[in-house]
Every structure is written in C-alpha cells, then in structure tokens.
Design a protein around this motif. Sequence first.
Motif, short mmCIF file in Angstrom:
data_model
loop_
_atom_site.label_atom_id
_atom_site.label_comp_id
_atom_site.label_asym_id
_atom_site.label_seq_id
_atom_site.Cartn_x
_atom_site.Cartn_y
_atom_site.Cartn_z
N GLU A 58 0.82 -1.21 0.00
CA GLU A 58 0.00 0.00 0.00
C GLU A 58 0.86 1.26 0.00
O GLU A 58 0.32 2.37 0.04
N GLY A 59 2.18 1.11 0.00
CA GLY A 59 3.07 2.26 -0.03
C GLY A 59 3.46 2.79 1.33
O GLY A 59 4.15 3.81 1.43
N ARG A 60 3.07 2.11 2.42
CA ARG A 60 3.44 2.56 3.75
C ARG A 60 4.91 2.26 4.03
O ARG A 60 5.41 1.18 3.71
N ALA A 61 5.60 3.22 4.64
CA ALA A 61 7.02 3.07 4.94
C ALA A 61 7.23 2.49 6.33
O ALA A 61 6.50 2.84 7.28
N TYR A 62 8.23 1.62 6.46
CA TYR A 62 8.61 1.04 7.74
C TYR A 62 10.11 1.27 7.94
O TYR A 62 10.92 0.98 7.05
N LEU A 63 10.47 1.77 9.11
CA LEU A 63 11.88 1.94 9.45
C LEU A 63 12.47 0.58 9.77
O LEU A 63 12.04 -0.09 10.72
N ASP A 64 13.45 0.17 9.00
CA ASP A 64 14.05 -1.16 9.17
C ASP A 64 15.17 -1.08 10.20
O ASP A 64 16.24 -0.53 9.94
N THR A 65 14.94 -1.64 11.36
CA THR A 65 15.99 -1.73 12.37
C THR A 65 16.27 -3.19 12.73
O THR A 65 16.63 -3.52 13.85
N TYR A 66 16.11 -4.06 11.72
CA TYR A 66 16.33 -5.47 11.99
C TYR A 66 17.20 -6.17 10.95
O TYR A 66 18.07 -6.97 11.29
N ASN A 67 16.99 -5.90 9.67
CA ASN A 67 17.58 -6.75 8.63
C ASN A 67 19.05 -6.47 8.40
O ASN A 67 19.43 -5.35 8.06
N ASN A 68 19.86 -7.52 8.55
CA ASN A 68 21.31 -7.40 8.42
C ASN A 68 21.79 -7.68 7.00
O ASN A 68 22.97 -7.57 6.72
N VAL A 69 20.86 -8.03 6.10
CA VAL A 69 21.28 -8.38 4.74
C VAL A 69 21.71 -7.12 3.99
O VAL A 69 22.84 -7.03 3.51
N ALA A 70 20.81 -6.16 3.88
CA ALA A 70 21.13 -4.90 3.19
C ALA A 70 21.83 -3.96 4.15
O ALA A 70 21.34 -2.88 4.50
N SER A 71 23.02 -4.36 4.59
CA SER A 71 23.72 -3.64 5.64
C SER A 71 24.14 -2.24 5.22
O SER A 71 24.24 -1.33 6.05
N CYS A 72 24.37 -2.04 3.93
CA CYS A 72 24.73 -0.70 3.43
C CYS A 72 23.50 0.13 3.10
O CYS A 72 23.63 1.28 2.67
N GLY A 73 22.32 -0.44 3.29
CA GLY A 73 21.07 0.22 2.93
C GLY A 73 20.41 -0.51 1.79
O GLY A 73 21.07 -1.01 0.87
N HIS A 74 19.09 -0.59 1.83
CA HIS A 74 18.34 -1.31 0.80
C HIS A 74 18.52 -0.66 -0.57
O HIS A 74 18.49 0.57 -0.70
N SER A 75 18.72 -1.50 -1.59
CA SER A 75 18.80 -1.06 -2.99
C SER A 75 19.82 0.04 -3.19
O SER A 75 19.57 1.01 -3.92
N HIS A 76 20.98 -0.11 -2.56
CA HIS A 76 22.01 0.93 -2.69
C HIS A 76 22.37 1.09 -4.17
O HIS A 76 22.76 0.12 -4.84
N PRO A 77 22.26 2.30 -4.73
CA PRO A 77 22.42 2.46 -6.18
C PRO A 77 23.79 2.03 -6.71
O PRO A 77 23.89 1.48 -7.81
N ARG A 78 24.87 2.26 -5.96
CA ARG A 78 26.20 1.86 -6.45
C ARG A 78 26.33 0.35 -6.52
O ARG A 78 26.95 -0.20 -7.45
N ILE A 79 25.74 -0.34 -5.54
CA ILE A 79 25.84 -1.80 -5.50
C ILE A 79 24.96 -2.42 -6.57
O ILE A 79 25.36 -3.36 -7.27
#
Length: 432
Positions: A58-79
Amino acid sequence: MTKDTMPNAFRPGAVDLPEAEAALVARRQAALGPAYRLFYERPLHLVRGEGVWLYDAEGRAYLDTYNNVASCGHSHPRIVAAMAEQAGVFASHTRYLHDRVLELAERLLATMPGEIGHVMFTCTGSEANDLALRIARAASGGTGIIVTENAYHGVTASVAEFSPSLGRGVALGAHVRAVPAPVSGDDGTGFAAGVEAAIADLQRHGIKPAVLIVDTIFSSDGVFADPPGFLAPAVAAIRAAGGLFIADEVQPGFGRTGAGMWGFARHGVVPDMVSMGKPMGNGYPMAALALRPEVIAEFGANARYFNTFGGNAVAAAVGNAVLDVIEDEGLIDNSRKIGTLFADGLRDLATRHAGLGELRSSGLFLGLDMVRDGAPDAPAATKLVNELRTEGVLISTTGPKGHVLKIRPPLCFSAENVDYFLDRMERVLSRL
C-alpha cells in the motif's frame, strides 16, 4: 525454537486478516509448504526498499531496524549498478581467471590479521560454516564441536546439528556440546570454564575436539559484547585441546560492531577461520570463508573445492562495491557514532519504563531485555515488537527465552532515524 514457541511469528488462524492478505498467506502455504515462517502476528507484504526504509504493497514506509542483509542500505544504487553492469558482461564460475574475483579476495584479506591468508567463496553463510567444519576435521583429526546453547550457524544437514536455536525438532549431533553463553561483565573466565568442561566431556566419550565456533556478538544468545577480550581464554582452551577456533562473522562482520571490520578484533584473537555472509552482498547471495594457510593444507592436498555460483564474477563485482561503499561512506565510523547515540537513547528510555532491562550493544548491534519483576518477559517483548510494527518500525526478538529485543539497522542509520525509533518506542511503551 519449536513452531509453537517461536517468538514474533505469524500463526494461521490467530488473527483475522483482510481477504487479500489471507489469500496470499494461503498461496504461500500451498506453494512453500509447512516449514516456512512469517514474522509478526499480522504478516508484512513488502514490495520495495530504499536506504533504511521498507515499503509495503500500500506504499506505507517502515523503518528497518532489523535486517542485516542490506547492511549498506536497501537497494544501494552503487551496488545495484555494479551487479547489473557485470551481469550484462560476463557471469560464470571461478574456474576461469578473472581480475575482480582476485581483487575481492585480496581486499578481504587486507582487512584481516596477517595470519589469515586464503579466501574460499560460497553462496551462503550456512555453506561457509559447512565448509569450515570439513576443513577443521581434516586439520585437527577431531570431530567434536562446541557451540553456545542458543547458537545459530546455518541450515545445512551438518551445520543444523550445531545450531541449537533451530529448536528441539532439529536434534544436535552426538559430537556436539552446547555451553552457556557469556554473561555481561565476565572477563572470559566463566565462558572458558564452560568450554573446558565441554572439551573434557567430549574426550571422556572418546571424541576429539575439532572446533569451537561462536558468533562473535552472540546474537542468538541475546547479544553479548562486553568486556572486549573475553573470548581469548576460550580460544586458548580449544587450541590446547588440539581444536580450532572459527569466528562466525555473518552477523557482526562488515563493520556492524563499530570497532573495525570484524567482531573478533574486539577480543584480541586471531581465528583459524572466519565465516562471513549476508551483508557481504547487500542482498546478493554471497558468502566466504577466510582461513590460515596451514589450516587448509591437509584438506587442499586431498580434496578439491568447487562452487558454481560462489565467487562468480557478478558476486565479485557486488562484493567489491560493498567494500567501496563501507569505505567511501564511512559506515564503520557511523556504526560506532550512531550506535553510541542509539544506546544512550535506549538507556534513557529504560530509566522511565520498568519493563526495560539490561542493554548490551556494540556499534549498531543492540540487545535490550524486556523484564517483569526482574525476570525475562517474552510475552511483553513479542507484544512490543508487534506494536512497533503498527507504528512503522521493524525489530525482532532473540535469546533462549525470547525476551531480548534484537535491534540491528542498516549501517547508514542516522541520528534522525534514532529519534524516529525512540519516539515510536516511547509511544508503544506508554500504551503497554
């Protein structure tokens, strides 16, 4: 934990779901079978991520303070760009020469103590620990494994046998001994005594010790970080018995503790092997095992190692981009600074809310106890996690009693993100 005791889990039929969500859950159960689990009393349907934020359908944002996978940030453009560029040029296994694969190996080794001289690539942390066990048994001549009582090290057949946190439905191997996790303030004497007792019990049963393996932040045991150096006596004990020490850095590695690249460095020890995974690819499936050359000598002389996708050219491009981002964006220093700010804010909350107990942390890995009359309070922890979800904040629980709040945000977390978290936490605690 068993299906019935697993904290922070969705249980079909326990809550009424909107028709569309219920249909999606039914499709999932039909297609994936009964062994999979979903987080939260009401599952999340996530469709994208950006930085420290995740977004639902639905487009609602959630602050992620759990997931260790995207440690540099989700969908990091350089990566993402590095991944796409290499995939569009060449993608194959490691039986061909390729500069980027060697560059990644050399850069990883440069972050390690000089005694660590080789890297072997896999796709998952489970595979890395499985490989580590095979090598350790060849090097030591032993089979015995020592882990902590609620450790998690992976899901392959061999590794699941020394991952007690998977629950009673997954039996520990006869060659495995589980020891109590460290306690806050232990200088290492207490933890080492447990390891020494496990060594003696293995030997009494005719089993030669092969390895002590620990996640160096003890995340599944409840997060234990202090005092730095407490691991050293236990490492000395396993080596005196002819075994090896494996540092599982899948969760604390790649700068999360804020005290350098690797969690083991806080303890002044040099592992025999170092396993790594999840944050290594920031969402791309990759992992590795770094090790001392002498450890691999026997195994390498008598066996060959091959992994179709581990260390392929695309993985190498992603891994190099991750290392670039960690360095260029100062993420290790940010982990230290923002982690300290985060810890201070949580301690301040604890002075005003009796249900919050001891905080244990290093950098951006924090474990906060939920207590009632001084005793672990798992129901309150589960309630708080699910209430935070309604406030747009994602965390989970950990520890053998399920009462420890597990807080582990991307390393690009900011002071503003900390304020957002603390504000939502205050709201939930006031309601509870």
